[in-house]
Design an enzyme around this catalytic site. Structure first.
Site, short mmCIF file in Angstrom:
data_model
loop_
_atom_site.label_atom_id
_atom_site.label_comp_id
_atom_site.label_asym_id
_atom_site.label_seq_id
_atom_site.Cartn_x
_atom_site.Cartn_y
_atom_site.Cartn_z
N ASP A 21 59.46 1.19 58.09
CA ASP A 21 60.72 0.89 57.40
C ASP A 21 61.62 0.15 58.36
OD1 ASP A 21 60.14 2.17 55.09
OD2 ASP A 21 60.99 4.09 55.70
N ASP B 5 60.70 7.72 54.08
CA ASP B 5 61.73 8.76 54.10
C ASP B 5 62.05 9.30 52.71
OD1 ASP B 5 62.96 6.42 53.38
OD2 ASP B 5 64.18 6.25 55.19
N ASP C 72 58.40 7.76 48.53
CA ASP C 72 57.48 7.24 49.54
C ASP C 72 56.24 8.12 49.72
OD1 ASP C 72 59.06 5.11 50.09
OD2 ASP C 72 60.09 6.03 51.79
P1 ATP Z 1 64.17 0.57 54.51
O1 ATP Z 1 64.81 1.85 54.90
O2 ATP Z 1 62.87 0.74 53.81
O3 ATP Z 1 64.20 -0.48 55.54
P2 ATP Z 1 66.34 -0.02 52.84
O4 ATP Z 1 67.04 1.19 53.28
O5 ATP Z 1 66.98 -1.33 53.08
O6 ATP Z 1 64.92 -0.12 53.32
P3 ATP Z 1 66.60 0.88 50.19
O7 ATP Z 1 67.30 2.08 50.68
O8 ATP Z 1 65.55 0.99 49.16
O9 ATP Z 1 65.95 0.09 51.32
O10 ATP Z 1 67.70 -0.14 49.71
C1 ATP Z 1 67.37 -1.31 49.04
C2 ATP Z 1 68.62 -2.08 48.67
O11 ATP Z 1 69.41 -1.29 47.80
C3 ATP Z 1 69.49 -2.39 49.86
O12 ATP Z 1 69.18 -3.61 50.42
C4 ATP Z 1 70.87 -2.42 49.25
O13 ATP Z 1 71.15 -3.69 48.71
C5 ATP Z 1 70.78 -1.43 48.11
N1 ATP Z 1 71.32 -0.13 48.49
C6 ATP Z 1 70.99 0.63 49.54
N2 ATP Z 1 71.69 1.76 49.56
C7 ATP Z 1 72.47 1.75 48.49
C8 ATP Z 1 73.44 2.66 47.94
N3 ATP Z 1 73.71 3.82 48.50
N4 ATP Z 1 74.07 2.29 46.82
C9 ATP Z 1 73.79 1.12 46.21
N5 ATP Z 1 72.92 0.24 46.67
C10 ATP Z 1 72.27 0.53 47.80
#
Ligand code: ATP
Length: 913
Positions: free
Chosen positions: A335, A644, A648
Site C-alpha cells: 500500500d 489494512d 483487503d
Molecule cells: P493505500 O492506503 O492503499 O495507499 P489509499 O489510502 O490512498 O490507498 P483509499 O483509502 O482506498 O486508498 O482511498 C482512495 C481514495 O479515496 C483516496 O485517494 C481519496 O481520494 C479518497 N478518500 C480517502 N479517504 C477518504 C475519506 N475518509 N473520505 C472520503 N474520501 C476519502
C-alpha cells in the site's frame, strides 16, 4: 419472566448495567467489575503437560530404530553402548520438549503482541484497550474491520453491518439496529445485539457490552476454542521425509557392512563370536551415528529463534511456514499510504472555482492560515473557501487532540480526515462548534470501493448532505458548481479547469480530495448511495502532502538489488501515486503506472503481460488487489501483499505472504495475515525478507555440516571393512561423536550472521531442492576427505605403534572429531571462504568448537578414557594429529573456490548450484 437484553430498550440496558452512553464506566468501576467478571477471554484447551509432551517425542520412526539398537546392544552384553543410546534418545526427547515449550512461549508472546484491541469510552474519553480488559457495561465504538470483542447491545448504528456466519450460518452480513425486539427470537434475528468474534463489515456504531468471556454466545457453544494449530513448514516436512529415507538407507548400508564384515572374517577363517558381536555393534552404532535424529529439532529451534529475532524488528510472524516463504518472495505489493509514506497528512493547497489558495502551518498544529498570491486572505470575503472548510469538517470522523501544553498535536482517526480538521481550525472552524451548529443526522461511511463519504446535516433550517471523496469520481457526480452563496450549472469549461487543478496538485505528489453538497427539503432515503451521491454541487479541492517515509527509498533499492520487485498499490490518483513512486525509485516512467480502469479493460492474457511491467497500480479497489495477486502468482511469482482495510482480507489470503499493518490494520486483516508489521513500514517488510533468507541459508548450513559428518563416519567403517582392516572406531566412540561433538557446532551454524551477498542474490525458487548441486559436491568431497584423513591416521598409528589397536583407534577418534569441528568453519558459507568471512566472526561457533574440543580432551585424558578405551596422546602424537586436522577443511575450501571459478555466478538466495 425477566426480559433479555434484546427485548429491553437502550435506556433500560444502560440503567441495568449502571453505565452511561456518553461517559462510559469510570476506571475504578472497571477495576471492580474486572474482579467480579474476570478477563474477557475464552477458556483455552489445557496445554499438554510436560510429561505428555515428553512421551510424544517417542513417536518418531528414527527413535524406534535407536531404541531397537539399544535393546540389541543390551542383548549382546554391551551395557555401556546400550546406555549411551538410551542417553541419546532421552537427550533428544528433552531437547524436543524444551524446544516445544520454547516455541509455545514464543507464540504466546507473539499472540500478546498482536492481541485484539477495542475502542472504549471510559471516563468520557475514547481509549484503545486490549479486548480482554472489557467488562459488562463498557461502551465500545465499532467500525468496519473490527471483530466484535464481546456480546454487545447496540446503542447507535450508522449502517452497521455484521458478518455472523461463524455463529448463525447466515452468509450475508446483517444490518444492526437499536430498537428493542418484542417477544422471543432466534439468535440470527436479534438485530440489536452484536456477538463476540463476529466481524463488522460496513458502517459504524456504538454499543454496550452485555456479556464477556464464557458468558457470550460463542463462549457457550465453543468451550474449547483457540487450540494452537500445528503448523509444520514445507521444509520441516521435507526434512522429516528426508530423515526417514536416510534412516532406511542407513539401515541398509549397515546391514551390508555387517554382512560384508562377517564375510571378510569368514574368508580369513578367524571369525570368532567376539568378532561377530563387534561387527553387530559396529553396524548398530553406525546406524545410530548416521541417522540425523536431531535434524528436525534443530530446524524448529532455528525457525523459532528466527521468529523471535524478527519480532524484535517489528515483524510478527503468525505462521512458521511464512519464515521460510519470505526467502522466496519475488514481488512485494505494498500500500502507499502509511507504508511507503508517513501517513502524516497536511493540507497545503486549496482550489475553489474562483481561486487557488496556499495553506500555511506545519503538521497537525492548527496554527496557520490561508494565502492567495502570497497575501493573507480573510475567510469572510471568501464564501467558497468557507463552505469548503465547513463541508470538510462536517463530513469527517477524526478528532484533533493536543498535549496539555498545546505543543504536541495528534489525530484520533483517519489522518486524511485529520488534515481536514486541522485546515478547518486554521480558518477558525472547530469540529465541536460546527457539529453543534449543524448536527449530523445520518451518514454513508467511506469505503474504498466508492472512494467517497457522505453525511446528512440539519443546515440553516433545511437539510444538506456533504460529500467528500476522490475528485475524479466525485466530479462525475456533480451537476452544479458553487458560486458565492449559491450554485450554477457545471459547464465543460468548469470541469476542465477542475481536472487541470486536480492534475497539477497530484503531479506535486499531493493527495487530493474534493468536496460537494446537495440540499434537501425533506429527509432523503440514505440507504441508496448511488442516488444520494449524485446531482451534487461542486465546492472545491484540497491537496495534502504525505511525505514518503525516509527509510523507504533505501528499502526499495535493497529490494531491487535482491531481485524483488516492489509494487505500489493505492486507491489514490495515478498522478499522485506516480509522483511518490518516482521519488522512491519504484518507477521511472509513466508507462509503469496502471489504473483500476485500465486493469478492467484488459484481457486475461494482456493482464498477465501488464503485471510484469507495471509497478504502480492506482485508483484500484480491493477486488483489483485480488486480481493482481492472482495474475502475478499465475506468472509464477511469489507474492507478498500488504493490506489494512476489511476488504483487503481476500487479497491477503490469496498472497503467498499476507502482510497486515499493525497500526492501521483492522482486526480482520491481522487475523488473515501470515505476518503483521507492527510499525506499518515498508522497510520492515524488506528486513523480514532478509531475515527469512538468512534463516533458510543457515538451516542449509547445518544440514550440510551434519550430513557430511555422518557420511564420513559411514565411509570410514565401510572402507576399513572393504580393505580388510580392523574396525577403526569403537561403537561407543561413534556414539560420542554424534551425541556430543557434532551437535554444538551444528547449532552454532543455525545462528550464523547474514552473508554479505544475502540481498544481492535472486529470490530462491521454492521448487529447488534444499541441497543444490554445489552443496552435494561439497558434502561428497568433505566426507571423503574426512574419511581419508581418519583412515590415514589410523593406518599410520597401526604401523608406527606396533599395530596397537587402542592407540590406532585413539588416532582415528581424535582425527574424526578434530577434522569435523574444523570443517564447521567451511560450512559457514557456500559462497565465501572462511578466510574472507574471518575465523572469529561467529562467536557461538567458536564457543561450540572449544566446547567440543574440551569434551574430546575429557574423553581421552579423564577417567572416561576407560569407557572409550583411548590412550593419552603425548606431545609428539598431538603434533601429528593437529597437523592432519585441517586437511579436510582445506580440501573443502579449495573445492568451494574451484566451484566458484568454474560455475555460474551465484543465482539465488539460499540455494544455488
Ligand atoms: P493505500 O492506503 O492503499 O495507499 P489509499 O489510502 O490512498 O490507498 P483509499 O483509502 O482506498 O486508498 O482511498 C482512495 C481514495 O479515496 C483516496 O485517494 C481519496 O481520494 C479518497 N478518500 C480517502 N479517504 C477518504 C475519506 N475518509 N473520505 C472520503 N474520501 C476519502
Amino acid at each position: 419472566m425477566k426480559k433479555t437484553w434484546y427485548q429491553l430498550n437502550t435506556k433500560t440496558v444502560l440503567n441495568e448495567l449502571n453505565s452511561d452512553s456518553g461517559r462510559g464506566l469510570s476506571a475504578d468501576e472497571v477495576t471492580i467489575r474486572l474482579k467480579q467478571y474476570g478477563y474477557n477471554e475464552l477458556e483455552e484447551k489445557p496445554r499438554d503437560t510436560l510429561w505428555k509432551k515428553f512421551l510424544s517425542q517417542f513417536k518418531d520412526f528414527l527413535v524406534f530404530i535407536l531404541l531397537a539398537a539399544s535393546v540389541i546392544s543390551l542383548a549382546v552384553g554391551e551395557v555401556a553402548d546400550s546406555l549411551v543410546i538410551i542417553a541419546i534418545v532421552l537427550l533428544n526427547a528433552l531437547l524436543g520438549v524444551y524446544q516445544e515449550s520454547k516455541a509455545e512461549k514464543a507464540l504466546d508472546a507473539l499472540k500478546k503482541m498482536s492481541a485484539p484491541t477495542s475502542k472504549v469510552i471510559r471516563d468520557g474519553e475514547v481509549n484503545t484497550v486490549f479486548s480482554r480488559d472489557l467488562v459488562p457495561g463498557d461502551i465500545i465504538l465499532l467500525e468496519a474491520g473490527d471483530y466484535i470483542p464481546a456480546d454487545v447491545r447496540m446503542l447507535d448504528s450508522y449502517n452497521l453491518k455484521v458478518q455472523e456466519a461463524s455463529l448463525t450460518g447466515e452468509s450475508v452480513p446483517v444490518e444492526k439496529k437499536c430498537a428493542e425486539i418484542d417477544g422471543e427470537t432466534s439468535l440470527a434475528d436479534r438485530h440489536n445485539l452484536g456477538f463476540m468474534s463476529t466481524v463488522v463489515t460496513y458502517g459504524r456504531g456504538k454499543a454496550i457490552v452485555v456479556g464477556t468471556a464464557m458468558n457470550t454466545e460463542i463462549g457457550k457453544i465453543a468451550e474449547m476454542l483457540q487450540t494452537v494449530e500445528e503448523d509444520r513448514t514445507p521444509l520441516q516436512k521435507k526434512l522429516e521425509e528426508f530423515g526417514k529415507g536416510l534412516g532406511v538407507a542407513c539401515l541398509a548400508v549397515c546391514a551390508i557392512i555387517f554382512v560384508l564384515g562377517l564375510w571378510e572374517g569368514y574368508h580369513d577363517g578367524v571369525l570368532t563370536f567376539g568378532e561377530v558381536q563387534l561387527m553387530l555393534m559396529t553396524s548398530i552404532s553406525l546406524a545410530v551415528a548416521a541417522i540425523p535424529e536431531g535434524l528436525p529439532t534443530v530446524v524448529t529451534i532455528v525457525l523459532a529463534l528466527g521468529m523471535q529475532r524478527m519480532a524484535k524488528k517489528n515483524s510478527i510472524m503468525k505462521k512458521l511456514h511464512a519464515v521460510e516463504t519470505l526467502g522466496s518472495i519475488s514481488v512485494i505489493c505494498s500500500d502507499k499510504t502509511g507504508t511507503l509514506t508517513q501517513n502524516q497528512m497536511t493540507v497545503v493547497q486549496i482550489y475553489t472555482p474562483v481561486k487557488h489558495f496556499a495553506v500555511t502551518g506545519e503538521g497537525y498544529n492548527p496554527a496557520g492560515g490561508f494565502t492567495h498570491n502570497e497575501q493573507p486572505v480573510e475567510l469572510a470575503a471568501e464564501p467558497e473557501l468557507a463552505l469548503l472548510l465547513t463541508g470538510s469538517v462536517l463530513c469527517n470522523d477524526a478528532r484533533l487532540k493536543s498535549s496539555e501544553d498545546a505543543k504536541n498535536w495528534s489525530i484520533i482517526g483517519d489522518p486524511t480526515e485529520g488534515a481536514l480538521i486541522v485546515a478547518g481550525c486554521k480558518g477558525g472552524y472547530t469540529d465541536q462548534q460546527l457539529k453543534a451548529h449543524f448536527p449530523r443526522i445520518e451518514e454513508l461511511p467511506f469505503d474504498s470501493d466508492r472512494k467517497m463519504m457522505t453525511t446528512l446535516h440539519a443546515f440553516n433550517g433545511q437539510l444538506r448532505t456533504f460529500t467528500k471523496g476522490a475528485p475524479d469520481i466525485l466530479l462525475s457526480r456533480c451537476g452544479s458548481i458553487v458560486t458565492g452563496d449559491s450554485a450554477r450549472p457545471l459547464t465543460d469549461q468548469d470541469k476542465a479547469a477542475i481536472q487541470a487543478a486536480n492534475r497539477e496538485m497530484a503531479a506535486r505528489a499531493l493527495r487530493v480530495l474534493a468536496v460537494a453538497y446537495r440540499d434537501y427539503s425533506s429527509k432523503p432515503d440514505m440507504t441508496n448511495a448511488a442516488d444520494i451521491e449524485n446531482n451534487l454541487v461542486f465546492v472545491g479541492l484540497l491537496g495534502m502532502i504525505d511525505p514518503p517515509r525516509l527509510e523507504a527509498k533505501a528499502a526499495v533499492e535493497l529490494c531491487k538489488g535482491a531481485g524483488i520487485r516492489p509494487v505500489m498499490i493505492t486507491g489514490d490518483h495515478p498522478d499522485t501515486a506516480y509522483a511518490i513512486a518516482k521519488e522512491l525509485g519504484i518507477v521511472t516512467n509513466t508507462k509503469e503506472v496502471l489504473t483500476g480502469k485500465d486493469f478492467d479493460s484488459l484481457s486475461p492474457a494482456a493482464l498477465k503481460q501488464a503485471v510484469e511491467t507495471a509497478s504502480v497500480f492506482a485508483r484500484v479497489s480491493p477486488e483489483h488487489k485480488v486480481a493482481i495477486v492472482e495474475t502475478l502468482r499465475s506468472n509464477r511469482h511469489i507474492v507478498a501483499m500488504t493490506g489494512d482495510g476489511v476488504n483487503d482480507a481476500p487479497a491477503l489470503k490469496k498472497a503467498d505472504i499476507g502482510v497486515a499493518m499493525g497500526i492501521t490494520g483492522t482486526d480482520v486483516t491481522k487475523e488473515t495475515a501470515d505476518m503483521v508489521v507492527s510499525d506499518d513500514n515498508f522497510a520492515t517488510i524488506v528486513s523480514a525478507v532478509e531475515e527469512g533468507r538468512v534463516i533458510y541459508t543457515n538451516i542449509k548450513k547445518f544440514v550440510y555440516f551434519l550430513l557430511s559428518c555422518n557420511a564420513s563416519e559411514v565411509l570410514v567403517i565401510f572402507f576399513a571393512i572393504l580393505f580388510g582392516w580392523p574396525i577403526p572406531l569403537l561403537p561407543i566412540q561413534l556414539l560420542w561423536v554424534n551425541l556430543v561433538t557434532d551437535a554444538f557446532p551444528a547449532l552454532a551454524l543455525g545462528v550464523e550472521k547474514k552473508e554479505p551477498n544475502v540481498m544481492r542474490l535472486k529470490p530462491r525458487n521454492p521448487a529447488e531442492p534444499l541441497l543444490g548441486k554445489n552443496l552435494k559436491i561439497m558434502i561428497g568431497v568433505q566426507s571423503a576427505a574426512i574419511a581419508v584423513t581418519v583412515l590415514g591416521a589410523f593406518q599410520y598409528a597401526l604401523t608406527t605403534y606396533n599395530r596397537d589397536l587402542d592407540i590406532a583407534r585413539t588416532f582415528a577418534f581424535v582425527t574424526l572429531i578434530t577434522t569435523q569441528i574444523i570443517c564447521a568453519y567451511a560450512a559457514r558459507s557456500e559462497h565465501y571462504s572462511s578466510f574472507t568471512l574471518g575465523f572469529f566472526s561467529n562467536k557461538f561457533l567458536n564457543a561450540g568448537v572449544l566446547l567440543s574440543f574440551a569434551l574430546l580432551l575429557l574423553s581421552v585424558y579423564g577417567p572416561l578414557h576407560l569407557v572409550f578405551k583411548t590412550i593419552e596422546p603425548g606431545v609428539q602424537e598431538w603434533i601429528f594429529l593437529l597437523a592432519m586436522a585441517p586437511l579436510p577443511f582445506l580440501t573443502t575450501e579449495i573445492t568451494k573456490w574451484l566451484l566458484k571459478l568454474t560455475g555460474k555466478p551465484a543465482q539465488s538466495a539460499g540455494v544455488n548450484g
